[in-house]
Design an enzyme around this catalytic site. Structure first.
Site, PDB file in Angstrom:
ATOM      1  N   HIS A  77     -16.966  -6.606  -5.206  1.00  0.00           N
ATOM      2  CA  HIS A  77     -16.233  -7.948  -5.463  1.00  0.00           C
ATOM      3  C   HIS A  77     -16.995  -8.753  -4.505  1.00  0.00           C
ATOM      4  O   HIS A  77     -17.088  -8.935  -3.335  1.00  0.00           O
ATOM      5  CB  HIS A  77     -14.797  -7.923  -5.144  1.00  0.00           C
ATOM      6  CG  HIS A  77     -14.008  -7.164  -6.042  1.00  0.00           C
ATOM      7  ND1 HIS A  77     -12.630  -7.330  -6.264  1.00  0.00           N
ATOM      8  CD2 HIS A  77     -14.433  -6.227  -7.170  1.00  0.00           C
ATOM      9  CE1 HIS A  77     -12.148  -6.484  -7.254  1.00  0.00           C
ATOM     10  NE2 HIS A  77     -13.468  -5.961  -7.655  1.00  0.00           N
ATOM     11  N   TYR A 206      -5.440 -14.577  -6.009  1.00  0.00           N
ATOM     12  CA  TYR A 206      -4.343 -14.713  -5.366  1.00  0.00           C
ATOM     13  C   TYR A 206      -3.583 -15.960  -5.774  1.00  0.00           C
ATOM     14  O   TYR A 206      -4.184 -16.952  -5.722  1.00  0.00           O
ATOM     15  CB  TYR A 206      -4.965 -15.169  -3.763  1.00  0.00           C
ATOM     16  CG  TYR A 206      -5.245 -13.871  -3.165  1.00  0.00           C
ATOM     17  CD1 TYR A 206      -6.696 -13.200  -3.391  1.00  0.00           C
ATOM     18  CD2 TYR A 206      -4.470 -13.153  -1.934  1.00  0.00           C
ATOM     19  CE1 TYR A 206      -6.911 -12.115  -2.480  1.00  0.00           C
ATOM     20  CE2 TYR A 206      -4.863 -12.168  -1.257  1.00  0.00           C
ATOM     21  CZ  TYR A 206      -6.147 -11.699  -1.615  1.00  0.00           C
ATOM     22  OH  TYR A 206      -6.439 -10.523  -0.800  1.00  0.00           O
ATOM     23  N   PRO A 297      -0.327  -7.518   4.461  1.00  0.00           N
ATOM     24  CA  PRO A 297      -1.488  -7.156   3.843  1.00  0.00           C
ATOM     25  C   PRO A 297      -2.049  -8.200   3.132  1.00  0.00           C
ATOM     26  O   PRO A 297      -3.013  -8.158   2.352  1.00  0.00           O
ATOM     27  CB  PRO A 297      -0.964  -6.225   2.731  1.00  0.00           C
ATOM     28  CG  PRO A 297       0.533  -6.586   2.587  1.00  0.00           C
ATOM     29  CD  PRO A 297       1.026  -7.114   4.195  1.00  0.00           C
ATOM     30  N   LYS A 301      -6.377  -6.763   5.679  1.00  0.00           N
ATOM     31  CA  LYS A 301      -7.107  -6.401   7.219  1.00  0.00           C
ATOM     32  C   LYS A 301      -6.826  -5.117   7.639  1.00  0.00           C
ATOM     33  O   LYS A 301      -7.460  -4.422   8.458  1.00  0.00           O
ATOM     34  CB  LYS A 301      -6.816  -7.616   8.026  1.00  0.00           C
ATOM     35  CG  LYS A 301      -7.563  -8.820   7.735  1.00  0.00           C
ATOM     36  CD  LYS A 301      -8.971  -8.587   8.284  1.00  0.00           C
ATOM     37  CE  LYS A 301     -10.073  -9.639   7.812  1.00  0.00           C
ATOM     38  NZ  LYS A 301     -10.592  -8.962   6.669  1.00  0.00           N
ATOM     39  N   TYR A 388     -12.583 -12.765   5.319  1.00  0.00           N
ATOM     40  CA  TYR A 388     -12.093 -11.851   4.116  1.00  0.00           C
ATOM     41  C   TYR A 388     -13.240 -10.697   4.229  1.00  0.00           C
ATOM     42  O   TYR A 388     -12.912  -9.550   4.330  1.00  0.00           O
ATOM     43  CB  TYR A 388     -12.028 -12.497   2.819  1.00  0.00           C
ATOM     44  CG  TYR A 388     -11.296 -11.703   1.891  1.00  0.00           C
ATOM     45  CD1 TYR A 388      -9.882 -11.834   1.871  1.00  0.00           C
ATOM     46  CD2 TYR A 388     -11.863 -10.615   0.909  1.00  0.00           C
ATOM     47  CE1 TYR A 388      -9.252 -11.287   0.835  1.00  0.00           C
ATOM     48  CE2 TYR A 388     -11.219 -10.027   0.088  1.00  0.00           C
ATOM     49  CZ  TYR A 388      -9.724 -10.374   0.021  1.00  0.00           C
ATOM     50  OH  TYR A 388      -9.041  -9.534  -0.922  1.00  0.00           O
TER      51      TYR A 388
HETATM   52  C1  LIG Z   1       2.906   0.535   1.681  1.00  0.00           C
HETATM   53  C2  LIG Z   1       1.490  -0.086   2.611  1.00  0.00           C
HETATM   54  C3  LIG Z   1       0.745  -0.855   1.593  1.00  0.00           C
HETATM   55  C4  LIG Z   1      -0.436  -1.245   2.369  1.00  0.00           C
HETATM   56  N1  LIG Z   1      -1.260  -2.097   1.560  1.00  0.00           N
HETATM   57  C5  LIG Z   1      -2.380  -2.486   2.305  1.00  0.00           C
HETATM   58  C6  LIG Z   1      -3.286  -3.367   1.718  1.00  0.00           C
HETATM   59  O1  LIG Z   1      -3.299  -3.564   0.529  1.00  0.00           O
HETATM   60  N2  LIG Z   1      -4.354  -3.763   2.263  1.00  0.00           N
HETATM   61  C7  LIG Z   1      -4.572  -3.565   3.680  1.00  0.00           C
HETATM   62  O2  LIG Z   1      -5.714  -3.757   4.246  1.00  0.00           O
HETATM   63  N3  LIG Z   1      -3.742  -2.677   4.285  1.00  0.00           N
HETATM   64  C8  LIG Z   1      -2.577  -2.289   3.580  1.00  0.00           C
HETATM   65  N4  LIG Z   1      -1.807  -1.344   4.314  1.00  0.00           N
HETATM   66  C9  LIG Z   1      -2.062  -1.105   5.714  1.00  0.00           C
HETATM   67  C10 LIG Z   1      -2.890   0.178   5.779  1.00  0.00           C
HETATM   68  O3  LIG Z   1      -2.731   1.051   5.080  1.00  0.00           O
HETATM   69  C11 LIG Z   1      -3.126   0.490   7.407  1.00  0.00           C
HETATM   70  O4  LIG Z   1      -3.321  -0.556   8.102  1.00  0.00           O
HETATM   71  C12 LIG Z   1      -3.792   1.849   7.476  1.00  0.00           C
HETATM   72  O5  LIG Z   1      -3.155   2.791   6.907  1.00  0.00           O
HETATM   73  C13 LIG Z   1      -3.844   2.206   8.991  1.00  0.00           C
HETATM   74  O6  LIG Z   1      -4.522   3.358   9.263  1.00  0.00           O
HETATM   75  P1  LIG Z   1      -3.929   4.216  10.529  1.00  0.00           P
HETATM   76  O7  LIG Z   1      -4.904   5.444  10.319  1.00  0.00           O
HETATM   77  O8  LIG Z   1      -4.110   3.513  11.649  1.00  0.00           O
HETATM   78  O9  LIG Z   1      -2.512   4.500  10.184  1.00  0.00           O
HETATM   79  P2  LIG Z   1      -2.080   5.481   9.110  1.00  0.00           P
HETATM   80  O10 LIG Z   1      -2.705   5.474   7.895  1.00  0.00           O
HETATM   81  O11 LIG Z   1      -0.445   4.906   8.762  1.00  0.00           O
HETATM   82  O12 LIG Z   1      -1.982   6.775   9.433  1.00  0.00           O
HETATM   83  C14 LIG Z   1      -1.034   7.330  10.373  1.00  0.00           C
HETATM   84  C15 LIG Z   1      -1.109   8.879  10.428  1.00  0.00           C
HETATM   85  O13 LIG Z   1      -0.045   9.398  11.341  1.00  0.00           O
HETATM   86  C16 LIG Z   1       0.816  10.146  10.892  1.00  0.00           C
HETATM   87  N5  LIG Z   1       1.825  10.312  11.850  1.00  0.00           N
HETATM   88  C17 LIG Z   1       2.702   9.500  11.933  1.00  0.00           C
HETATM   89  N6  LIG Z   1       3.606   9.832  12.995  1.00  0.00           N
HETATM   90  C18 LIG Z   1       2.948  10.902  13.398  1.00  0.00           C
HETATM   91  C19 LIG Z   1       3.578  11.956  14.648  1.00  0.00           C
HETATM   92  N7  LIG Z   1       4.643  11.629  15.424  1.00  0.00           N
HETATM   93  N8  LIG Z   1       2.727  13.072  14.744  1.00  0.00           N
HETATM   94  C20 LIG Z   1       1.551  13.434  14.035  1.00  0.00           C
HETATM   95  N9  LIG Z   1       1.147  12.410  12.808  1.00  0.00           N
HETATM   96  C21 LIG Z   1       2.066  11.288  12.595  1.00  0.00           C
HETATM   97  C22 LIG Z   1       1.006   9.575   9.575  1.00  0.00           C
HETATM   98  O14 LIG Z   1       1.641  10.903   8.592  1.00  0.00           O
HETATM   99  C23 LIG Z   1      -0.014   9.117   9.019  1.00  0.00           C
HETATM  100  O15 LIG Z   1      -0.892  10.035   8.080  1.00  0.00           O
HETATM  101  C24 LIG Z   1      -0.525  -0.869   3.749  1.00  0.00           C
HETATM  102  C25 LIG Z   1       0.362  -0.065   4.397  1.00  0.00           C
HETATM  103  C26 LIG Z   1       1.358   0.498   3.839  1.00  0.00           C
HETATM  104  C27 LIG Z   1       2.543   1.167   4.442  1.00  0.00           C
END
Ligand SMILES: Cc1cc2nc3c(=O)[nH]c(=O)nc-3n(C[C@H](O)[C@H](O)[C@H](O)COP(=O)(O)OP(=O)(O)OC[C@H]3O[C@@H](n4cnc5c(N)ncnc54)[C@H](O)[C@@H]3O)c2cc1C
Length: 393
Positions: A77, A206, A297, A301, A388
């Site tokens: 995009h 948007y 969201p 980011k 962005y």
């Molecule tokens: C519903 C939703 C929609 C989103 N939409 C967007 C979007 O459109 N654009 C965007 O940029 N971002 C979006 N985000 C944010 C993005 O998904 C997150 O920023 C991203 O997943 C961060 O990655 P992470 O690995 O830090 O965390 P996560 O992806 O949350 O991974 C953390 C992992 O840790 C595990 N965990 C939790 N607690 C424990 C524990 N006690 N012990 C062991 N494992 C554990 C979880 O199961 C999970 O798999 C969204 C988030 C959500 C919740």
């Protein structure tokens, strides 16, 4: 109950994008790790979240050998439409900053990372329970958990990483006297749908309107992701497919767009907030990704920040394990600089585009004034395009 013990260099709590990418980068540097997750691989694979990758996130996936698919199955995009005041205005990233983003769902990023770990013989345990960490300020911090068969495990490591997402248990291990938590709650949420329909536009729309914000996004040629601003207490059950389409069409129709409709396969309310915990390191425990910070969201980011954190963390961990005592603090400083830029960008995009519940006519017109200033100014549009597509690391 059987108890097993193991040792490794880095124990990683949370095998989402941050945890798995970190484990992958560490392995490339010859550093061992064990990663655990409370959810099963299937469950994570089927949780729909982010969809937009900054150019550096794409580069990281490709150049580190995680994914070629992101280039062929993803969609490039080169801009977005900002829709307001009755019409659409394209922000041309390519022309403004010579960059683009890639539409590639987080579910696919996760599959690529989990496949890479399996291919490279990485130690990842999904579906564990009773997770805790201990001795975080000692030389041998520990990660404990129970596997699906009820066996207790303890992994002793040199460093623990908390990449356990927005409900992190690891961040609570930082003593209250040493940690600061910064919050911003918003009086609205997103009502998100997945629908089986052709794309309504080639790039994201948007859309600002008097009825509130809407975001028209895509997934594939046959599956689309769309959102509209709603009350955080909104009841999904009160929204029939017809009612959802009426609302979405009204919000984008105010700006001259018409959506392709189809069966809705998922409806969810996504509350959002801004959050940062500082510092991101205490003793031999460091935080990465959503465990340390979450963003609304609107600016796409969250996933990108998680990947940016672990790119820096892998570099600094390598130095730390070779004896560089300043490396972990340097990680926290480098990561936080980007985190606060992304916090501002996400807050700015959110407040510019959403309607506050108590907004007056003045407030709505002022937002249109801000959006007009942005799209009619090369400086303003360039600022949005830079943020962005992602600031250079
Ligand atoms: C519903 C939703 C929609 C989103 N939409 C967007 C979007 O459109 N654009 C965007 O940029 N971002 C979006 N985000 C944010 C993005 O998904 C997150 O920023 C991203 O997943 C961060 O990655 P992470 O690995 O830090 O965390 P996560 O992806 O949350 O991974 C953390 C992992 O840790 C595990 N965990 C939790 N607690 C424990 C524990 N006690 N012990 C062991 N494992 C554990 C979880 O199961 C999970 O798999 C969204 C988030 C959500 C919740």
């Amino acid at each position: 109950m059987t108890r097993t013990t193991a040792t490794t260099d880095v124990a990683i709590v949370g095998a989402g994008p941050a945890g798995l990418m970190l484990a992958h980068l560490l392995q490339r540097a010859g550093i061992d790790s064990v990663a655990i997750d409370i959810r099963s691989r299937e469950e994570i694979e089927n949780t729909h979240r982010a969809g937009i990758l900054e150019q550096d996130s794409v580069r990281l996936l490709v150049e580190s050998g995680v994914s070629d698919r992101v280039l062929c199955d993803g969609y490039r995009h080169a801009g977005i439409d900002l829709a307001f005041g009755g019409g659409g205005h394209r922000i041309d990233f390519e022309a403004l900053v010579g960059a683009s983003v890639q539409l590639y769902p987080q579910t696919d990023v996760f599959v690529d990372l989990a496949d890479a770990r399996a291919r490279d013989g990485g130690d990842v345990r999904f579906g564990v329970g009773e997770v805790s960490v201990a001795d975080i300020t000692g030389d041998r911090p520990r990660m404990r958990f129970t596997d699906a068969d009820g066996v207790r495990h303890e992994v002793a490591a040199r460093i623990l990483v908390g990449s356990d997402g927005s409900r992190s248990i690891c961040r609570h291990e930082f003593p209250e006297s040493l940690r600061r938590q910064f919050f911003r709650e918003y009086p609205f949420a997103w009502f998100g749908i997945l629908c089986e329909a052709p794309p309504s536009s080639e790039e994201l729309i948007y859309s600002h309107s008097e009825r509130g914000f809407a975001l028209i996004s895509q997934r594939t040629e046959t599956l689309q992701r769309m959102y509209f601003q709603c009350d955080p207490a909104e009841d999904v059950a009160a929204w029939s497919d017809d009612r959802v389409w009426e609302e979405l069409q009204a919000r984008v129709g105010a700006n001259g767009y018409v959506l392709e409709e189809g069966p809705i396969t998922s409806k969810v309310v996504l509350p959002f907030r801004s959050f940062v915990q500082e510092p991101m390191r205490h003793g031999n425990l460091v935080l990465a990704g959503d465990a340390a910070h979450t963003v609304p969201p609107t600016g796409a980011k969250g996933l990108n920040l998680a990947l940016a954190d672990v790119r820096v963390l892998a570099e600094e961990l390598e130095l730390h394990l070779r004896g560089d005592e300043g490396a972990l603090d340097r990680y926290a400083e480098r990561a936080l600089q980007r985190v606060w830029k992304a916090q501002h960008f996400s807050y700015w995009m959110t407040t510019m585009l959403h309607r506050l519940p108590e907004a007056s006519d003045f407030d709505v017109r002022r937002q249109v004034g801000e959006l007009t200033s942005l799209v009619t100014s090369t400086a303003g549009s360039t600022y949005l395009a830079e943020g962005y597509t992602g600031w250079p690391s």
